[in-house]
Design a protein around this motif. Structure first.
Motif, PDB file in Angstrom:
ATOM      1  N   SER A  98      46.280  40.877  38.273  1.00  0.00           N
ATOM      2  CA  SER A  98      46.610  40.019  39.413  1.00  0.00           C
ATOM      3  C   SER A  98      46.686  40.799  40.709  1.00  0.00           C
ATOM      4  O   SER A  98      46.531  40.247  41.791  1.00  0.00           O
ATOM      5  N   TRP A  99      46.931  42.129  40.616  1.00  0.00           N
ATOM      6  CA  TRP A  99      46.980  42.944  41.818  1.00  0.00           C
ATOM      7  C   TRP A  99      45.613  43.082  42.473  1.00  0.00           C
ATOM      8  O   TRP A  99      45.510  43.276  43.676  1.00  0.00           O
ATOM      9  N   PHE A 100      44.547  43.003  41.675  1.00  0.00           N
ATOM     10  CA  PHE A 100      43.210  43.285  42.194  1.00  0.00           C
ATOM     11  C   PHE A 100      42.317  42.050  42.256  1.00  0.00           C
ATOM     12  O   PHE A 100      41.161  42.152  42.635  1.00  0.00           O
ATOM     13  N   VAL A 101      42.827  40.899  41.862  1.00  0.00           N
ATOM     14  CA  VAL A 101      42.034  39.669  41.862  1.00  0.00           C
ATOM     15  C   VAL A 101      42.686  38.663  42.793  1.00  0.00           C
ATOM     16  O   VAL A 101      43.901  38.448  42.743  1.00  0.00           O
ATOM     17  N   VAL A 102      41.884  38.048  43.632  1.00  0.00           N
ATOM     18  CA  VAL A 102      42.387  37.013  44.528  1.00  0.00           C
ATOM     19  C   VAL A 102      42.404  35.682  43.794  1.00  0.00           C
ATOM     20  O   VAL A 102      41.396  35.283  43.197  1.00  0.00           O
ATOM     21  N   SER A 103      43.527  35.006  43.812  1.00  0.00           N
ATOM     22  CA  SER A 103      43.627  33.724  43.121  1.00  0.00           C
ATOM     23  C   SER A 103      42.840  32.648  43.859  1.00  0.00           C
ATOM     24  O   SER A 103      42.526  32.777  45.046  1.00  0.00           O
ATOM     25  N   TRP A 125      39.680  39.024  55.258  1.00  0.00           N
ATOM     26  CA  TRP A 125      39.217  39.675  54.033  1.00  0.00           C
ATOM     27  C   TRP A 125      39.523  38.823  52.808  1.00  0.00           C
ATOM     28  O   TRP A 125      40.602  38.282  52.656  1.00  0.00           O
ATOM     29  N   ARG A 126      38.570  38.783  51.899  1.00  0.00           N
ATOM     30  CA  ARG A 126      38.728  38.031  50.650  1.00  0.00           C
ATOM     31  C   ARG A 126      38.958  39.000  49.487  1.00  0.00           C
ATOM     32  O   ARG A 126      38.299  38.931  48.446  1.00  0.00           O
ATOM     33  N   VAL A 127      39.869  39.928  49.662  1.00  0.00           N
ATOM     34  CA  VAL A 127      40.241  40.870  48.608  1.00  0.00           C
ATOM     35  C   VAL A 127      41.751  40.841  48.463  1.00  0.00           C
ATOM     36  O   VAL A 127      42.473  40.323  49.316  1.00  0.00           O
ATOM     37  N   SER A 128      42.247  41.412  47.376  1.00  0.00           N
ATOM     38  CA  SER A 128      43.677  41.345  47.083  1.00  0.00           C
ATOM     39  C   SER A 128      44.457  42.249  48.027  1.00  0.00           C
ATOM     40  O   SER A 128      43.915  43.209  48.592  1.00  0.00           O
ATOM     41  N   PRO A 129      45.748  41.972  48.211  1.00  0.00           N
ATOM     42  CA  PRO A 129      46.572  42.819  49.083  1.00  0.00           C
ATOM     43  C   PRO A 129      46.621  44.271  48.639  1.00  0.00           C
ATOM     44  O   PRO A 129      46.660  45.173  49.477  1.00  0.00           O
ATOM     45  N   VAL A 169      44.242  45.994  47.119  1.00  0.00           N
ATOM     46  CA  VAL A 169      42.988  46.625  47.537  1.00  0.00           C
ATOM     47  C   VAL A 169      43.012  46.892  49.038  1.00  0.00           C
ATOM     48  O   VAL A 169      42.572  47.960  49.502  1.00  0.00           O
ATOM     49  N   ARG A 170      43.526  45.957  49.809  1.00  0.00           N
ATOM     50  CA  ARG A 170      43.615  46.168  51.253  1.00  0.00           C
ATOM     51  C   ARG A 170      44.509  47.361  51.574  1.00  0.00           C
ATOM     52  O   ARG A 170      44.202  48.171  52.450  1.00  0.00           O
ATOM     53  N   ARG A 171      45.623  47.474  50.851  1.00  0.00           N
ATOM     54  CA  ARG A 171      46.512  48.608  51.097  1.00  0.00           C
ATOM     55  C   ARG A 171      45.871  49.922  50.669  1.00  0.00           C
ATOM     56  O   ARG A 171      46.057  50.953  51.322  1.00  0.00           O
ATOM     57  N   LEU A 172      45.099  49.892  49.575  1.00  0.00           N
ATOM     58  CA  LEU A 172      44.386  51.093  49.148  1.00  0.00           C
ATOM     59  C   LEU A 172      43.394  51.559  50.210  1.00  0.00           C
ATOM     60  O   LEU A 172      43.328  52.742  50.548  1.00  0.00           O
ATOM     61  N   VAL A 173      42.612  50.621  50.732  1.00  0.00           N
ATOM     62  CA  VAL A 173      41.634  50.962  51.761  1.00  0.00           C
ATOM     63  C   VAL A 173      42.328  51.491  53.006  1.00  0.00           C
ATOM     64  O   VAL A 173      41.919  52.508  53.590  1.00  0.00           O
ATOM     65  N   THR A 174      43.382  50.813  53.423  1.00  0.00           N
ATOM     66  CA  THR A 174      44.121  51.253  54.605  1.00  0.00           C
ATOM     67  C   THR A 174      44.702  52.643  54.406  1.00  0.00           C
ATOM     68  O   THR A 174      44.658  53.489  55.306  1.00  0.00           O
ATOM     69  N   ARG A 175      45.254  52.899  53.231  1.00  0.00           N
ATOM     70  CA  ARG A 175      45.821  54.222  52.946  1.00  0.00           C
ATOM     71  C   ARG A 175      44.754  55.307  52.967  1.00  0.00           C
ATOM     72  O   ARG A 175      44.960  56.389  53.524  1.00  0.00           O
ATOM     73  N   LEU A 176      43.588  55.025  52.389  1.00  0.00           N
ATOM     74  CA  LEU A 176      42.523  56.030  52.359  1.00  0.00           C
ATOM     75  C   LEU A 176      41.989  56.321  53.757  1.00  0.00           C
ATOM     76  O   LEU A 176      41.614  57.451  54.065  1.00  0.00           O
ATOM     77  N   ILE A 177      41.963  55.280  54.617  1.00  0.00           N
ATOM     78  CA  ILE A 177      41.495  55.492  55.991  1.00  0.00           C
ATOM     79  C   ILE A 177      42.374  56.505  56.709  1.00  0.00           C
ATOM     80  O   ILE A 177      41.893  57.326  57.500  1.00  0.00           O
ATOM     81  N   GLY A 178      43.662  56.490  56.442  1.00  0.00           N
ATOM     82  CA  GLY A 178      44.551  57.462  57.060  1.00  0.00           C
ATOM     83  C   GLY A 178      44.679  58.755  56.279  1.00  0.00           C
ATOM     84  O   GLY A 178      44.931  59.816  56.850  1.00  0.00           O
ATOM     85  N   LEU A 179      44.485  58.692  54.952  1.00  0.00           N
ATOM     86  CA  LEU A 179      44.687  59.866  54.099  1.00  0.00           C
ATOM     87  C   LEU A 179      43.585  60.904  54.286  1.00  0.00           C
ATOM     88  O   LEU A 179      43.855  62.114  54.334  1.00  0.00           O
ATOM     89  N   ILE A 180      42.354  60.442  54.419  1.00  0.00           N
ATOM     90  CA  ILE A 180      41.224  61.379  54.501  1.00  0.00           C
ATOM     91  C   ILE A 180      41.309  62.262  55.742  1.00  0.00           C
ATOM     92  O   ILE A 180      41.242  63.501  55.640  1.00  0.00           O
ATOM     93  N   PRO A 181      41.444  61.705  56.969  1.00  0.00           N
ATOM     94  CA  PRO A 181      41.565  62.607  58.128  1.00  0.00           C
ATOM     95  C   PRO A 181      42.812  63.476  58.082  1.00  0.00           C
ATOM     96  O   PRO A 181      42.792  64.607  58.585  1.00  0.00           O
TER      97      PRO A 181
END
Length: 570
Positions: free
Chosen positions: A304-309, A431-435, A437-449
């Motif tokens: 349920s964390w990775f699937v949008v209902s 965005w049509r993705v789960s919260p 996944v959105r938090r993962l993407v947001t975290r990686l955007i800041g984590l890499i630099p």
């Protein structure tokens, strides 16, 4: 024989006792009322206040105090007042309209009647890129600040290792729930509140161990010509950018849309409801041999964390494309949330953010500018310098408190920046993705630099990057607060429908053709429903003050850009 006054007049004694009991009961009732209101409505202000004393603030406040003493305390206070005003506007926008700032920007610029592509690619998407850049700059400061704190607490841990640890820790905490749900995630707010109080207590203990001349310190809250000295205005703009955070405006407007009075389930659309989860777990506890039930329950929760209902997808598709196609929140909702939220925001920002920022600057001034550290105006202090000098002059215990306060500040601010990134992506891009996944993407955007900076630059250049990230935030800030001030100043956007019963003035004798339902069977006028609107937009004074703040920030940023271009920046 003499008698006491109470014996002479027992009625007076009874009246006095009764009056005291009445006042005690009244105070007790008032205290419980305030406590219940605070328990329900407190949260948005504390969560948003974290953004105003993050590690970026620590870096720029240490630089300001070590170079200019107490003189820039006025800038800290002014920035705090600016932040409180703008955060109140964001709160009003969320409570009245039921939409966050990012969603409003999409509605303003995505589907314009004319020149749609020009508005989308010329205004909406550049504004989204600037918002993401602000979050990346914020995340950079948060991750590096937390990594520095871990390195101070555990000297054997490299800086890049600290970045990995703090990034993974944030993801673990955010997996506990969705803070941006229609109902507030109280566990998330309690974690943030605990970290905020930890920072405040640690800083208060450290300040208590330092010999500070409080007279000159309080004089620093009065404006002085030092603000316009060479390099001081650059640092002042850094303080402004570190205090008034763009991502906090997005997050504050989103959290203000939550219903804090309803007792419904937090996540009714979840594939595994609270009742079914309780039954399954109870069944597993009562029958240990049925471990497969527990496995299926865990798998369903992880999935349920990775699937949008389906209901979430339908809600996204049903989103209105313009302001004229939607209704704001009901008047009852606005009246029961708005003023509590405003008090929560103002008290949290002035009671936590401004005080903590001022304490950090006072600490740097007392230790570096006036104390034995005495770096003077040519050598700004870094977080490592502050830790070392505190350890040498005050003691190891105070240095550990300093590192722990920095860690609590960085961790709480990282949580806020990641959730704000989720709000920005949801609002701007739908965005049509789960919260998660959105938090993962947001975290990686800041984590890499942050990892790149930690590996390439190392500890020596981190403080410079912390201050630079805050200057970048200040430059982006006018682009974010412009639509905020415009939206909250519009009566068309900030009005709430009010349906009130009123007496009809039409009688059967005067108007034979009156429609059915206006009159009763005996010919008397009946109550009918007439609709009007209640305007919650900013008045002329508040709108003028908002635009004045916008002009001040814009002018300061133009000055910094020009001086940096001429090679005269701080």
């Amino acid at each position: 024989m003499t008698t006491s006054p109470n014996q002479a007049n027992p009625d007076t004694s009874e009246t006095t006792t009764s009056a005291k009991k009445h006042w005690i009961d009244h105070l007790h009732h008032a205290g419980w009322t305030v406590f219940r209101h605070a328990q329900k409505h407190t949260g948005v202000g504390i969560v948003c206040s974290v953004a105003y004393f993050d590690p970026g603030n620590w870096g720029v406040d240490l630089q300001a105090g070590s170079q200019y003493g107490y003189s820039l305390l006025f800038v800290v206070l002014l920035s705090g007042l600016f932040a409180a005003f703008l955060q109140v506007l964001a709160c009003r926008l969320g409570v009245v309209t039921g939409l966050d700032l990012a969603s409003h920007c999409r509605m303003l610029f995505y589907d314009r009647p004319r020149h749609k592509k020009l508005w989308r690619w010329g205004v909406l998407y550049p504004l989204y890129v600037l918002s993401e850049l602000a979050i990346v700059s914020t995340d950079l400061a948060e991750l590096l600040g937390s990594a520095i704190a871990l390195s101070l607490l555990f000297p054997a841990l490299p800086l890049w290792g600290g970045v990995l640890v703090t990034g993974a820790d944030v993801l673990l905490v955010l997996a506990l729930g969705n803070p941006l749900h229609a109902r507030p995630a109280k566990v998330f707010e309690w974690i943030i509140a605990a970290l905020v109080f930890a920072v405040l207590i640690c800083m208060a203990v450290i300040i208590g161990k330092i010999d500070i001349a409080w007279g000159p310190a309080f004089d620093g809250f009065v404006p002085s010509k030092t603000i316009f000295a060479s390099g001081a205005l650059y640092t002042s703009v850094g303080i402004l950018g570190a205090t008034v955070m763009p991502h906090s405006l997005f997050l504050g407007s989103h959290l203000a849309t939550q219903d804090r009075l309803s007792k419904k389930s937090l996540d009714p659309a979840s594939p595994l409801s609270d009742k079914s989860r309780e039954l399954e777990l109870t069944e597993v506890v009562l029958r240990p041999e049925r471990l497969q039930s527990l496995g299926r329950a865990i798998w369903r929760q992880l999935r349920s964390w990775f699937v949008v209902s389906r209901s979430d997808l339908e809600a996204l598709d049903a989103r209105p494309k313009s302001h004229k196609h939607r209704e704001n929140n009901p008047l009852e909702f606005v009246q029961s949330h708005l003023y509590h939220a405003m008090v929560d925001v103002v008290s949290s920002l002035l009671g936590f953010a401004v005080i903590i920022n001022a304490l950090i600057l006072i600490l740097a001034s007392a230790v570096f500018y006036y104390g034995s550290g005495a770096y003077g105006s040519e050598s700004p202090a870094s977080l490592f310098d502050a830790h070392t000098l505190i350890s040498n002059t005050i003691g190891q215990a105070a240095a550990l408190l300093f590192a722990f306060a920095l860690l609590a500040s960085g961790q709480s601010a990282s949580l806020i920046a990641t959730v704000a990134g989720q709000s920005v992506s949801e609002g701007f891009l739908n965005w049509r993705v789960s919260p998660v996944v959105r938090r993962l993407v947001t975290r990686l955007i800041g984590l890499i630099p942050s990892m790149v900076v930690a590996i390439v630059v190392g500890p020596n250049g981190v403080n410079f990057l912390l201050v630079l990230s805050q200057v970048i935030l200040s430059i982006i800030l006018p682009f974010i607060i412009f639509p905020l001030i415009y939206l909250t100043s519009s009566s068309r956007i900030m009005r709430v429908r009010n349906t009130a019963p009123k007496h009809a003035v039409i009688s059967p004798a005067a108007e034979p053709s009156s429609p059915p339902g206006l009159t009763s069977s005996d010919g008397d006028p009946e109550m009918i429903q007439t609709e009007d609107f209640v305007d919650f937009s900013s008045g002329k004074f508040m709108s003028s003050l908002g635009w004045l703040i916008w002009l001040v920030i814009l002018a300061a940023n133009v000055y910094v850009i020009v001086t940096l271009g001429m090679g005269q920046g701080g």
